[in-house]
Design an enzyme around this catalytic site. Sequence first.
Site, PDB file in Angstrom:
ATOM      1  CE  LYS A 297      45.339  39.383  33.619  1.00  0.00           C
ATOM      2  NZ  LYS A 297      44.979  38.739  34.870  1.00  0.00           N
TER       3      LYS A 297
ATOM      4  CD  GLU B 187      42.419  38.152  36.470  1.00  0.00           C
ATOM      5  OE1 GLU B 187      42.371  39.393  36.618  1.00  0.00           O
ATOM      6  OE2 GLU B 187      43.490  37.518  36.400  1.00  0.00           O
ATOM      7  CG  ASP B 188      38.418  39.052  38.496  1.00  0.00           C
ATOM      8  OD1 ASP B 188      39.379  39.549  39.102  1.00  0.00           O
ATOM      9  OD2 ASP B 188      37.911  39.576  37.504  1.00  0.00           O
TER      10      ASP B 188
ATOM     11  CG  ASP C 244      42.445  38.844  40.889  1.00  0.00           C
ATOM     12  OD1 ASP C 244      42.334  39.871  40.220  1.00  0.00           O
ATOM     13  OD2 ASP C 244      41.852  37.787  40.616  1.00  0.00           O
TER      14      ASP C 244
ATOM     15  CG  ASN D 167      40.717  51.162  40.500  1.00  0.00           C
ATOM     16  OD1 ASN D 167      40.635  52.384  40.426  1.00  0.00           O
ATOM     17  ND2 ASN D 167      41.651  50.460  39.889  1.00  0.00           N
TER      18      ASN D 167
END
Length: 759
Positions: free
Chosen positions: A98, A140-141, A166, A291
Amino acid sequence: MTDNHGDGLRQAALDYHEFPKPGKLEIRATKPMANGRDLARAYSPGVAEACLEIKADPQSARRFTSRGNLVAVVTNGTAVLGLGNIGALASKPVMEGKAVLFKKFANIDCFDIEVNEPDPEKLANIVCALEPTFGAINLEDIKAPDCFIVERICRERMNIPVFHDDQHGTAIVVGAAAVNALHVAGKRFEEIRIVSTGGGAAGIACLNMLLKLGVRRENIWLCDIHGLVYEGREIDMNPEKAAFAQATELRTLDEVIAGADLFLGLSGPNVLRPEMVAQMAPRPIVFALANPDPEIMPDLARAAVPDAIIATGRSDFPNQVNNVLCFPFIFRGALDVGATEINDAMQVACVQGIAELARATTSAEAAAAYRGEEMTFGSDYLIPKPFDPRLSGVVSTAVARAAMETGVATRPIDDLAQYKADLDASVFKSALLMRPVFEAARSASRRIVFAEGEDERVLRAAQAILEETTETPILIGRPEVITMRCERAGLTIRPERDFTIVNPENDPRYRDYWETYHAIMARRGVTPDIARAVMRTNTTAIGAVMVKRGDADCLICGTFGEFRWHLNYVCHLLQDEAHRPHGALSMMILEDGPLFIADTHVYSRPTPENLAEIAIGAARHVRRFGLAPKVAFCSQSQFGNQAEGSGKRLREAIALLDSAPRDFAYEGEMNIDAALDPELRERLLPGNRLEGAANVLVFGHADAASGVRNILKMKAGGLEVGPILMGMGNRAHVVSPGITARGLLNMAAIAGTPVAHYG
């Protein structure tokens, strides 16, 4: 076979991360650290001055530190990609990736921070404590619903932008894809019915974004692993999901999918079956974003409904919903205006900027990066590609404008048009240096004929010429081929409507052209039959005849073939007493600025007279770019230490220059390192005539000049503008086969400047 292929991909990915050095990031100093003086300024005692300035005015941290361009990517590793709760340490490769994307796409510096803290409130406390270090925070995440808690606390307590990518990054790109999908389908947000699967952070954020874009809450039907979210449901509920609960007796995806205009999947593989797609409204929109395996494979959805509009999260299908279209540029705009937050208006501006860019003509750079893919706006091209270089200027500017209009910008930008131009210049390395040339070209409308008019690079350049200059492009080629290739490339320009065409197979001027060519070449063995054949087949000769007859002002040729082959026709038809090639000059744009190389193409072994002309011409052209020319004659010989070889010819050239007053600095002969290193040059020849590093290198052999040019291009990342054909009065330029559409646009600007503007 499949397993071996998978093993190969796995090993290639591991090797990518391990070699030539572990990881994807490193820290580099931006200031010199070569001696005690540098050390004293960088650390003690000099650093105290910067510290005291910041203590007196906290806003000055942006002036004296990297904070204003520094983002933290923070995670606890509880919801990593499709891997789940793998922990903070295992998430580090993703966070490094990232950070690399921030740098690549928006030139934002980034530290990845992986924190072993599962408790959302404690994690929020850690992030808040980092505020002095960073200009913005990218969460993030982090698993839902913890991510909602962390973001809420951080946004309440911090005075810098906090953005959970996200959630909001996905939502922005989904929003842009939805805007354009509805445009293609002929539907409106206010009227559509949406069925969504996935009640996690990304899913909820996407639904909230669709509400901002005009969807009615009562038209949203949210399903998760337990079925429909309905009023009164108790299992696996939270306030974010409850906001979309429906008062209904329906309970399953099968029951609610009928009549839906848009399916939004952020859940798991094979959730949506083909028969469900068949039950949706006419021209259904299917966003299957799970995904790596989507809720339904595109071929199955299209088999059920052939005109379905489909997007996925995968790069091997059209319409990849990829956060990289958003997060680098929303942070770029936010940082540049000193935004205290990233608000709804900034996010919607980002949506509209991305969507509008897809509806515009595709960029040549994106087309080159995705060669072979159709990139014409429509059902298979709803959003731009990540490597579209226009994203930075368009999206970041839209975000900055929205921040200023909503009052969250602490450093408003006075001139947003100039800001966008500066962003474009940071992406297109040639833009800043080419600015004076473009400005000069706008003062006159010159007719530029392109010999290879059917080449897609030429077509893209022609579109850009019409958009960015006052020049008139003329293309040599077959109209039906040019039209077909414009359509295939997604270009809006069309022959005759937007530009003139010379059709070698059928042009009313054919007889005039071959007779002109024959009149010039009759004493060089060219018969009338040969002249007729040349004017049917040789587009370079046709273009040169056009310039000779006054039907065009300048010829650009050479996108394929050998330089001297093209130059031969240019010289036969356009050379006269006042116009003769003096050499070819290439501007190589490097990380630390431009460096001009000559002569790269015209003379294999230039004479002293040639070399003097090359230097004079190079100095004249360097000034066109707003630079003061400093010419170094380069050789193996160093200030007379070799009697023969190229050094002798260079010394004779310098003597010729010395015979008359010159308005530029020059010196030689010398090695390249002496030309570029003023301290070394001063040790070798104290009191020499150059100050600072040379910016023009003139070589005694074309092999040397061409070799240096190619090394700079291939190994130093240099971007070439040129070659510029000197001495022909700007009536012709022969480019190289590797030139890009942007390079052709630059050459058109050079060709579009009347000679009077630069001598």
